[in-house]
Motif scaffolding. Structure first.
Motif, short mmCIF file in Angstrom:
data_model
loop_
_atom_site.label_atom_id
_atom_site.label_comp_id
_atom_site.label_asym_id
_atom_site.label_seq_id
_atom_site.Cartn_x
_atom_site.Cartn_y
_atom_site.Cartn_z
N MET A 1 0.84 -1.17 0.00
CA MET A 1 0.00 0.00 0.00
C MET A 1 0.89 1.24 0.00
O MET A 1 1.85 1.33 0.75
CB MET A 1 -0.88 -0.03 1.25
N ASP A 2 0.57 2.21 -0.83
CA ASP A 2 1.38 3.42 -0.90
C ASP A 2 0.98 4.41 0.19
O ASP A 2 0.02 4.20 0.93
CB ASP A 2 1.32 4.04 -2.29
N TRP A 3 1.74 5.48 0.27
CA TRP A 3 1.57 6.47 1.34
C TRP A 3 0.17 7.10 1.31
O TRP A 3 -0.47 7.28 2.35
CB TRP A 3 2.65 7.54 1.15
N ASN A 4 -0.33 7.46 0.13
CA ASN A 4 -1.65 8.10 0.03
C ASN A 4 -2.76 7.16 0.48
O ASN A 4 -3.73 7.59 1.11
CB ASN A 4 -1.90 8.56 -1.40
N ALA A 5 -2.63 5.88 0.15
CA ALA A 5 -3.64 4.91 0.59
C ALA A 5 -3.64 4.77 2.11
O ALA A 5 -4.70 4.64 2.72
CB ALA A 5 -3.39 3.56 -0.08
N TRP A 6 -2.45 4.82 2.71
CA TRP A 6 -2.37 4.76 4.17
C TRP A 6 -3.06 5.96 4.81
O TRP A 6 -3.79 5.83 5.80
CB TRP A 6 -0.91 4.70 4.63
N ILE A 7 -2.81 7.13 4.27
CA ILE A 7 -3.43 8.35 4.81
C ILE A 7 -4.95 8.26 4.70
O ILE A 7 -5.68 8.60 5.64
CB ILE A 7 -2.90 9.60 4.08
N ARG A 8 -5.45 7.80 3.56
CA ARG A 8 -6.90 7.66 3.39
C ARG A 8 -7.48 6.66 4.38
O ARG A 8 -8.55 6.90 4.96
CB ARG A 8 -7.22 7.23 1.96
N GLN A 9 -6.80 5.54 4.59
CA GLN A 9 -7.29 4.53 5.53
C GLN A 9 -7.27 5.07 6.95
O GLN A 9 -8.22 4.87 7.72
CB GLN A 9 -6.43 3.26 5.42
N ILE A 10 -6.21 5.77 7.31
CA ILE A 10 -6.14 6.38 8.65
C ILE A 10 -7.26 7.40 8.83
O ILE A 10 -7.90 7.46 9.89
CB ILE A 10 -4.75 7.02 8.87
N HIS A 11 -7.52 8.19 7.79
CA HIS A 11 -8.59 9.19 7.85
C HIS A 11 -9.95 8.52 8.07
O HIS A 11 -10.77 9.01 8.87
CB HIS A 11 -8.59 10.01 6.56
N ARG A 12 -10.19 7.41 7.39
CA ARG A 12 -11.47 6.69 7.57
C ARG A 12 -11.61 6.19 9.00
O ARG A 12 -12.67 6.34 9.62
CB ARG A 12 -11.54 5.51 6.61
N TRP A 13 -10.55 5.57 9.55
CA TRP A 13 -10.64 5.05 10.91
C TRP A 13 -10.74 6.17 11.93
O TRP A 13 -11.45 6.04 12.94
CB TRP A 13 -9.45 4.14 11.21
N LEU A 14 -10.06 7.26 11.70
CA LEU A 14 -10.18 8.40 12.60
C LEU A 14 -11.59 8.97 12.61
O LEU A 14 -12.08 9.41 13.65
CB LEU A 14 -9.20 9.50 12.20
N SER A 15 -12.26 8.95 11.47
CA SER A 15 -13.63 9.45 11.44
C SER A 15 -14.56 8.56 12.27
O SER A 15 -15.46 9.05 12.94
CB SER A 15 -14.14 9.56 10.00
N ILE A 16 -14.30 7.25 12.25
CA ILE A 16 -15.09 6.33 13.08
C ILE A 16 -14.82 6.60 14.56
O ILE A 16 -15.75 6.68 15.37
CB ILE A 16 -14.79 4.87 12.71
N VAL A 17 -13.55 6.75 14.92
CA VAL A 17 -13.19 7.02 16.32
C VAL A 17 -13.80 8.33 16.78
O VAL A 17 -14.35 8.43 17.89
CB VAL A 17 -11.65 7.03 16.49
N PHE A 18 -13.73 9.36 15.94
CA PHE A 18 -14.31 10.66 16.29
C PHE A 18 -15.81 10.55 16.52
O PHE A 18 -16.35 11.07 17.50
CB PHE A 18 -14.00 11.68 15.19
#
Length: 73
Positions: A1-18
């Motif tokens: 997985m490239d850097w941009n895909a990691w950022i997108r995945q982290i953003h999705r999980w952070l939205s769930i946590v928020f």
């Protein structure tokens, strides 16, 4: 997985946590006086969402700048 895909995945999980922390905050409000850490618990994921969201917002502009194409009018 490239850097941009990691950022997108982290953003999705952070939205769930928020979302979960905000719901927990509203649910705990009905129980009476809240500890300070419960009140401020949504702030950490919110700030992380801000940084990942700004990164994803700038990506198309940075790619256009690197390619040398002019900005869309």
């Amino acid at each position: 997985m490239d850097w941009n895909a990691w950022i997108r995945q982290i953003h999705r999980w952070l939205s769930i946590v928020f979302t979960v922390t905000v719901i927990a905050n509203f649910a705990a409000t009905g129980l009476g006086e809240l500890p300070v850490w419960v009140v401020y618990s949504p702030l950490l994921p919110l700030f992380l969402l801000l940084f990942t969201g700004l990164y994803m917002f700038v990506l198309p502009y940075a790619a256009r700048w690197r390619s040398g194409r002019p900005a869309a009018q």
